[in-house]
Design an enzyme around this catalytic site. Structure first.
Site, PDB file in Angstrom:
ATOM      1  N   ARG A  27      52.450  43.247 172.186  1.00 33.81           N
ATOM      2  CA  ARG A  27      52.764  42.334 171.088  1.00 33.81           C
ATOM      3  C   ARG A  27      51.918  42.606 169.842  1.00 33.81           C
ATOM      4  NH1 ARG A  27      55.626  38.054 173.401  1.00 33.81           N
ATOM      5  NH2 ARG A  27      55.393  36.881 171.489  1.00 33.81           N
ATOM      6  N   TRP A  74      48.628  41.288 165.855  1.00 32.07           N
ATOM      7  CA  TRP A  74      49.394  42.169 164.969  1.00 32.07           C
ATOM      8  C   TRP A  74      49.322  41.497 163.604  1.00 32.07           C
ATOM      9  CZ3 TRP A  74      53.773  41.953 161.818  1.00 32.07           C
ATOM     10  CH2 TRP A  74      54.286  43.190 161.411  1.00 32.07           C
ATOM     11  N   GLU A 492      68.656  57.502 165.783  1.00 36.28           N
ATOM     12  CA  GLU A 492      67.641  57.238 166.806  1.00 36.28           C
ATOM     13  C   GLU A 492      66.608  58.361 166.838  1.00 36.28           C
ATOM     14  OE1 GLU A 492      66.627  54.839 168.421  1.00 36.28           O
ATOM     15  OE2 GLU A 492      65.590  55.615 170.187  1.00 36.28           O
ATOM     16  N   HIS A 515      76.685  64.501 150.003  1.00 30.66           N
ATOM     17  CA  HIS A 515      76.719  63.449 148.973  1.00 30.66           C
ATOM     18  C   HIS A 515      75.315  63.001 148.559  1.00 30.66           C
ATOM     19  CE1 HIS A 515      81.037  63.237 149.476  1.00 30.66           C
ATOM     20  NE2 HIS A 515      80.814  63.306 150.774  1.00 30.66           N
TER      21      HIS A 515
END
Ligand code: AGP
Length: 619
Positions: A27, A74, A492, A515
C-alpha cells in the site's frame, strides 16, 4: 494509499505491528512508523524508507508495550521525510494517530487550529486531524469532562464531522491504557477479533494467521477496541451490530524461493495462474465456460445488450482485451472506461448495460467508486478480482475470482494474464448464449486449455530475452506498437517498462504511428512491434519497414515462424501460433520478461518501483 495496523492484547505489540506492516507494504513504502503506548507517554519510532528500516530501530530498543498503532506511508500531503512519517502525535503529546486517506479541507482546519496557537511539526493533513481531536478532547476536559473513552469518542466524532475527504484511522491516547480507537470513511478498515487480543488494519492480510474472525467496518463507523472486547458505533453515535465473518486463510506461498524478485516469480507462476483461472469453469460437454458467482441466469444474460468495463492501469488494459474478445466472439457492444474518469463523467448509459469492474486488489479507490456510482444508477455490477473478500468483491453483485494467488510485485503480471484469460472465457460463455455454434465453442475450450503449456514454453526463452534486454537497456525512449488485439498488449508492454525501469515508453496502434509518433523514430528510440499471422500481418510488416527506413531499431514479437522475413527486425522473439482467443495471453509474456530484465540490468528496485504502490487507495 498507506497501510495502518493497530494492536491491543497481551503480546508484545511491536513484532505484531511490524509483521502486519510488512504485509501492507504493497500500500506504500515511502516511510514507516510505530507509536507504542507507554505509561505517561508514547514511544514513537518512524523513519523514511521501508518497514525493515524502522524495524531495526524498534528491535534495538526492545519495547515491551502491549498496545500500539503503526503505518506504512505512500506520501500524499508533504514530502517523504521523517517528520511527515506517521504516527503523528498531537500538540499536547496526548494522542497518536495513523491515517490512510486524504483530508481535503486540511488547509482550512489548519488555519483555525493555528489561530488558537497550535503549532505543527509536519506538512501532513494527518497532523491536522490529530490536533483537531486533541484540541476538542482537551477543551472537554478543561470544561470538566472525565479523561475517559467517552470523552475521547465524543471528541473524535466532533472532529470527524468537520472533516471532508477520506480516512481510515487508528488512534491511541496516553490517558487510556489498553484502548485503541479507529474510524473509517472511504478508506478500508477491518477489525480482527482474537482471544484476549484485537487488531485493527487496512487489510486482513495484516493479521493473517493470528485470527480468523473479522469485522469489515463500513463508512462513517467508529470502533473502540480493548483486549477482550470491542464496540462499533456510527459517527453520529448510533449503535452498530457488527457482522463477524470467518476467514479461511488460504495457505498460499508468499515466499520468494529461488527467485531474485517477486515479479520474476510471478511471471513464472503464470501457467499455474491460468490453470487456477480455468479450474471447474468449463461445461461437462466441453462447449462453453461456466461461472458460479455471476448471480445472473442465462435469461438475464441474454438480455444484456451492452457491456461496460471499468478498471485502472493494467486492469484497464485487461478491459481493452475483453472488449476485443467479447465483441468478436459474443457480438455484444463493449465500452471501456478508466474507472477514474467514469465516476465523475456522468456518462449516459443504455438500459440493458451490464457493468464489469476489473481489479487485482479489489481495493483501487477509483474502481471502487466507479462501481458504487454504477450501482447508484441501478446497474448490475460484476467484478473480476483476485483478492477474495476485498471491498470491491464484497460490494458488487457477483463476479469471477481470478484465483491467481497473492501478487506481491508492484508490477502486475500473473493477475493480468489471468484477467485476460477470464475475458476469453467470458467471451466464449456469452458467445455460446448467442450465435456461437457448439463446435466453435468446443474449439475455443480446447484452445484455452492449451494456453498454460504454451506459456510455459515461452518462459523457456527467458535467457534469449535477457540477452536482448542487454542490448536495449541503455535506451531512454521506447515505442510499443500493436494492432487490434495487440494494441492493449502494446500499452501494457509500455506500462511495464516505464513503471519498473523508468524508461519513457509509449504504446500505440501501429497504424497510428504515421499520425505523429513516427517523429520520435530515430536510432535512439527502439520500437517493440507485434506482427502476428492473420489479416493484418502484411500491414504490421509494412509498419516495421517504415521504422527501419528511419533507422529505428526494432524488436519484433511474432507467431509467424519462417514467414517472418529474415533481417527485417534487429531482434525477433518467436512465440507459438495459437487461436486468436489466446494471442494476447501469449504475447504479453515476452514484454514482461524484457521489461523485467531491462529494469534489473539498470539496477532498479523491480518489486518496489519508486513512487508507486501496489494498491492505489487514494484518488
Ligand atoms: C500494474 O503494473 C500497475 N501497478 C497498476 O497499473 C495497477 O494495475 C492498477 O493500479 C490497478 O490495480 P488493481 O488491479 O489492483 O485495481
Amino acid at each position: 494509499m498507506c497501510g495502518i495496523v493497530g494492536y491491543v492484547g497481551k503480546q508484545s505489540a511491536s513484532p505484531v505491528l511490524l509483521e502486519g506492516l510488512k504485509r501492507l507494504e504493497y500500500r506504500g513504502y515511502d516511510s514507516a512508523g510505530l507509536a507504542l503506548w507507554e505509561k505517561g507517554g508514547f514511544e514513537v519510532y518512524k523513519k523514511t524508507g521501508r518497514v525493515e528500516v524502522v524495524g531495526q530501530l524498534v528491535t534495538k530498543a526492545k519495547p515491551a508495550s502491549n498496545m500500539g498503532i503503526s503505518h506504512t506511508r505512500w506520501a500524499t500531503h508533504g514530502g517523504v521525510t521523517d517528520a511527515n512519517a506517521h504516527p503523528h502525535v498531537s500538540f499536547d503529546g496526548k494522542l497518536a494517530l495513523v491515517h490512510n486517506g486524504v483530508i481535503e479541507n486540511f488547509a482550512t482546519l489548519k488555519r483555525e487550529l493555528s489561530s488558537k496557537g497550535i503549532e505543527f511539526k509536519s506538512e501532513t493533513d494527518t497532523e491536522v486531524l490529530v490536533n483537531l481531536i486533541a484540541y476538542l478532547y482537551k477543551s472537554a476536559i478543561d470544561e470538566g469532562s472525565e479523561r475517559d473513552s467517552a470523552t475521547l469518542l465524543t471528541a473524535m466524532r466532533a472532529a470527524l464531522a468537520q472533516v471532508e475527504g477520506t480516512y481510515g484511522i487508528g488512534l491511541i491516547c496516553t490517558d487510556l491504557p489498553d484502548q485503541l480507537f479507529g474510524a473509517r470513511k472511504g478508506s478500508p478498515l477491518v477489525i480482527g477479533i482474537g482471544r484476549k487480543e484485537n487488531f485493527l488494519a487496512s487489510d486482513i492480510a495484516a493479521f493473517a494467521g493470528r485470527t480468523q474472525d473479522v469485522v469489515y467496518m463500513h463508512d462513517n463507523e467508529v470502533v473502540h477496541l480493548r483486549a477482550d472486547d470491542f464496540t462499533v458505533t456510527t459517527i453520529q453515535d448510533a449503535a452498530v451490530a457488527p457482522v463477524i465473518s470467518h476467514i479461511d486463510w488460504e495457505v498460499e506461498n508468499s515466499e520468494l524461493g529461488s527467485f531474485k524478485h517477486y515479479m520474476l516469480k510471478e511471471i513464472f507462476e503464470q501457467p499455474t495462474a491460468l490453470e487456477n483461472a480455468m479450474r471447474g469453469r468449463f461445461s461437462q460437454d466441453g462447449s462453453t465456460a461456466q461461472f458460479g458467482g455471476l448471480n445472473l441466469d442465462a435469461r438475464e444474460l441474454r438480455q444484456v445488450d451492452r457491456i461496460l468495463f471499468l478498471g485502472c492501469g493494467t486492469a484497464w488494459h485487461a478491459c481493452l482485451v475483453a472488449e476485443y474478445l467479447i465483441e468478436k466472439y459474443a457480438r455484444i457492444p463493449v465500452e471501456v472506461e478508466y474507472a477514474s474518469e467514469f465516476r465523475y463523467r456522468n456518462a449516459p448509459m443504455f438500459r440493458n448495460t451490464l457493468v464489469f469492474v476489473v481489479s487485482q486488489s479489489g481495493e483501487t479507490i477509483d474502481t471502487l467508486e466507479a462501481q458504487r456510482e454504477a450501482k447508484r444508477k441501478g446497474f448490475r455490477v460484476l467484478g473480476i478480482t483476485n483478492v477474495v473478500s476485498s471491498t470491491i468483491a464484497r460490494e458488487n453483485d457477483g463476479g469471477i475470482y481470478q484465483h491467481s494467488g497473492p501478487e506481491i510485485g508492484v508490477a502486475s503480471t500473473k493477475a493480468f494474464i489471468s484477467q485476460i484469460h477470464i475475458a476469453g472465457m467470458l467471451a466464449l460463455y456469452l458467445g455460446r448464449m448467442r450465435d456461437m455454434s457448439f463446435s466453435e465453442g468446443g474449439e475455443i475450450v480446447k484452445a484455452l486449455k492449451t494456453v498454460p503449456g504454451m506459456v510455459a514454453q515461452i518462459l523457456t526463452m527467458a535467457d534469449q530475452i535477457e540477452a536482448i534486454a542487454r542490448k536495449y537497456k541503455d535506451y531512454e525512449d521506447f515505442l510499443f506498437l500493436g494492432r487490434q488485439l495487440m494494441f492493449p498488449i502494446a500499452l501494457e508492454g509500455a506500462l511495464k517498462l516505464k513503471e519498473i525501469s523508468y524508461i519513457h515508453a509509449e504504446g500505440y496502434p501501429a497504424a497510428e504511428m504515421k499520425h505523429g509518433p513516427i517523429a520520435l523514430i530515430s536510432p535512439k528510440c527502439p520500437t517493440l512491434a507485434f506482427a502476428h499471422k492473420g489479416e493484418i500481418f502484411k500491414k504490421s510488416l509494412s509498419n516495421i519497414q517504415e521504422i527501419k527506413a528511419r533507422k529505428g531499431p526494432v524488436i519484433a514479437i511474432t507467431n509467424a515462424g519462417k514467414e517472418f522475413p529474415d533481417g527485417l527486425a534487429d531482434d525477433v522473439i518467436h512465440i507459438p501460433e495459437c487461436h486468436d482467443i489466446a494471442m494476447a495471453t501469449l504475447s504479453v509474456i515476452p514484454v514482461q520478461l524484457l521489461s523485467y530484465y531491462i529494469a534489473v540490468l539498470r539496477g532498479c528496485d523491480v518489486d518496489k518501483p519508486r513512487n508507486l504502490a501496489k494498491s492505489v487507495t487514494v484518488e
